[in-house]
Design a protein around this motif. Sequence first.
Motif, PDB file in Angstrom:
ATOM      1  N   MET A   8       0.849  -1.192   0.000  1.00  0.00           N
ATOM      2  CA  MET A   8       0.000   0.000   0.000  1.00  0.00           C
ATOM      3  C   MET A   8       0.886   1.245   0.000  1.00  0.00           C
ATOM      4  O   MET A   8       1.963   1.247   0.593  1.00  0.00           O
ATOM      5  CB  MET A   8      -0.902   0.012   1.233  1.00  0.00           C
ATOM      6  CG  MET A   8      -1.817  -1.188   1.350  1.00  0.00           C
ATOM      7  SD  MET A   8      -3.123  -1.238   0.132  1.00  0.00           S
ATOM      8  CE  MET A   8      -4.315  -0.173   0.906  1.00  0.00           C
ATOM      9  N   ARG A   9       0.403   2.296  -0.655  1.00  0.00           N
ATOM     10  CA  ARG A   9       1.101   3.577  -0.677  1.00  0.00           C
ATOM     11  C   ARG A   9       0.064   4.684  -0.482  1.00  0.00           C
ATOM     12  O   ARG A   9      -1.098   4.525  -0.839  1.00  0.00           O
ATOM     13  CB  ARG A   9       1.814   3.808  -2.017  1.00  0.00           C
ATOM     14  CG  ARG A   9       2.908   2.801  -2.322  1.00  0.00           C
ATOM     15  CD  ARG A   9       4.089   2.964  -1.386  1.00  0.00           C
ATOM     16  NE  ARG A   9       5.172   2.042  -1.699  1.00  0.00           N
ATOM     17  CZ  ARG A   9       5.353   0.867  -1.135  1.00  0.00           C
ATOM     18  NH1 ARG A   9       4.493   0.411  -0.251  1.00  0.00           N
ATOM     19  NH2 ARG A   9       6.385   0.110  -1.452  1.00  0.00           N
ATOM     20  N   LYS A  10       0.519   5.819   0.039  1.00  0.00           N
ATOM     21  CA  LYS A  10      -0.394   6.940   0.252  1.00  0.00           C
ATOM     22  C   LYS A  10      -0.485   7.772  -1.021  1.00  0.00           C
ATOM     23  O   LYS A  10       0.520   8.205  -1.574  1.00  0.00           O
ATOM     24  CB  LYS A  10       0.078   7.813   1.409  1.00  0.00           C
ATOM     25  CG  LYS A  10      -0.922   8.928   1.729  1.00  0.00           C
ATOM     26  CD  LYS A  10      -0.526   9.677   2.957  1.00  0.00           C
ATOM     27  CE  LYS A  10      -1.607   9.458   3.977  1.00  0.00           C
ATOM     28  NZ  LYS A  10      -1.358  10.142   5.223  1.00  0.00           N
ATOM     29  N   ASP A  11      -1.705   7.982  -1.483  1.00  0.00           N
ATOM     30  CA  ASP A  11      -1.968   8.819  -2.643  1.00  0.00           C
ATOM     31  C   ASP A  11      -1.919  10.276  -2.191  1.00  0.00           C
ATOM     32  O   ASP A  11      -2.662  10.688  -1.305  1.00  0.00           O
ATOM     33  CB  ASP A  11      -3.354   8.465  -3.207  1.00  0.00           C
ATOM     34  CG  ASP A  11      -3.743   9.319  -4.394  1.00  0.00           C
ATOM     35  OD1 ASP A  11      -2.933  10.162  -4.834  1.00  0.00           O
ATOM     36  OD2 ASP A  11      -4.869   9.143  -4.890  1.00  0.00           O
ATOM     37  N   LEU A  12      -1.021  11.040  -2.801  1.00  0.00           N
ATOM     38  CA  LEU A  12      -0.871  12.453  -2.440  1.00  0.00           C
ATOM     39  C   LEU A  12      -2.139  13.262  -2.687  1.00  0.00           C
ATOM     40  O   LEU A  12      -2.408  14.217  -1.984  1.00  0.00           O
ATOM     41  CB  LEU A  12       0.237  13.089  -3.295  1.00  0.00           C
ATOM     42  CG  LEU A  12       1.638  13.060  -2.778  1.00  0.00           C
ATOM     43  CD1 LEU A  12       2.552  13.783  -3.747  1.00  0.00           C
ATOM     44  CD2 LEU A  12       1.760  13.664  -1.408  1.00  0.00           C
ATOM     45  N   LEU A  13      -2.892  12.886  -3.701  1.00  0.00           N
ATOM     46  CA  LEU A  13      -4.046  13.685  -4.109  1.00  0.00           C
ATOM     47  C   LEU A  13      -5.256  13.487  -3.210  1.00  0.00           C
ATOM     48  O   LEU A  13      -5.980  14.425  -2.918  1.00  0.00           O
ATOM     49  CB  LEU A  13      -4.411  13.382  -5.565  1.00  0.00           C
ATOM     50  CG  LEU A  13      -3.242  13.429  -6.553  1.00  0.00           C
ATOM     51  CD1 LEU A  13      -3.712  13.086  -7.942  1.00  0.00           C
ATOM     52  CD2 LEU A  13      -2.574  14.783  -6.538  1.00  0.00           C
ATOM     53  N   THR A  14      -5.481  12.247  -2.784  1.00  0.00           N
ATOM     54  CA  THR A  14      -6.661  11.970  -1.965  1.00  0.00           C
ATOM     55  C   THR A  14      -6.300  11.752  -0.497  1.00  0.00           C
ATOM     56  O   THR A  14      -7.182  11.654   0.345  1.00  0.00           O
ATOM     57  CB  THR A  14      -7.400  10.713  -2.473  1.00  0.00           C
ATOM     58  OG1 THR A  14      -6.509   9.596  -2.393  1.00  0.00           O
ATOM     59  CG2 THR A  14      -7.875  10.895  -3.896  1.00  0.00           C
ATOM     60  N   ASN A  15      -4.986  11.650  -0.213  1.00  0.00           N
ATOM     61  CA  ASN A  15      -4.496  11.424   1.148  1.00  0.00           C
ATOM     62  C   ASN A  15      -5.019  10.118   1.744  1.00  0.00           C
ATOM     63  O   ASN A  15      -5.275  10.036   2.939  1.00  0.00           O
ATOM     64  CB  ASN A  15      -4.853  12.623   2.039  1.00  0.00           C
ATOM     65  CG  ASN A  15      -3.746  12.917   3.014  1.00  0.00           C
ATOM     66  OD1 ASN A  15      -2.606  12.502   2.822  1.00  0.00           O
ATOM     67  ND2 ASN A  15      -4.069  13.625   4.079  1.00  0.00           N
ATOM     68  N   THR A  16      -5.207   9.110   0.894  1.00  0.00           N
ATOM     69  CA  THR A  16      -5.676   7.801   1.352  1.00  0.00           C
ATOM     70  C   THR A  16      -4.667   6.731   0.963  1.00  0.00           C
ATOM     71  O   THR A  16      -3.908   6.900   0.011  1.00  0.00           O
ATOM     72  CB  THR A  16      -7.033   7.441   0.710  1.00  0.00           C
ATOM     73  OG1 THR A  16      -6.882   7.447  -0.716  1.00  0.00           O
ATOM     74  CG2 THR A  16      -8.124   8.417   1.111  1.00  0.00           C
ATOM     75  N   MET A  17      -4.661   5.638   1.706  1.00  0.00           N
ATOM     76  CA  MET A  17      -3.795   4.511   1.377  1.00  0.00           C
ATOM     77  C   MET A  17      -4.482   3.679   0.289  1.00  0.00           C
ATOM     78  O   MET A  17      -5.666   3.365   0.408  1.00  0.00           O
ATOM     79  CB  MET A  17      -3.551   3.646   2.610  1.00  0.00           C
ATOM     80  CG  MET A  17      -2.788   4.364   3.708  1.00  0.00           C
ATOM     81  SD  MET A  17      -1.135   4.885   3.229  1.00  0.00           S
ATOM     82  CE  MET A  17      -0.238   3.362   3.411  1.00  0.00           C
TER      83      MET A  17
END
Length: 98
Positions: A8-17
Motif C-alpha cells: 500500500m502507498r499513500k496517494d498524495l491527491l486523496t491522502n488515502t492509502m
Amino acid sequence: MKKRKIPMRKDLLTNTMQPKKELVRVVIDKEKNISVDPTGKKPGRGAYVSLDPSKIEAAKNSKVLEKSLGTSVPEEFYEELYSYVDHQKARKELFGDK
C-alpha cells in the motif's frame, strides 16, 4: 495457503492509502529532474498519485507535488503525467486489471 500482502502507498491527491498497483510514482532525482516512474524502481524521492486523470488537474492547482518533492514542477511535466495517467486508465478499461 498463505495470503500475499498487498503493498500500500499513500496517494498524495486523496491522502488515502491505496494498493501500489493503482498508483503511479513520480520521482525527483539528485539533479532535480522530475519524471514518471512506471517501474517504481528509479532512484530518488518518490511520491505516488492516483491513476485518475481528473486528479492531475487538482494536483496542479493545489501544488501538492511541489510541496512533496520540494521543488517547482514544470507545466510540461503535468502534461506528460496527464497523458501517462490517461493512457493507463484506458488500458485498464480495455484489458481489465492485470
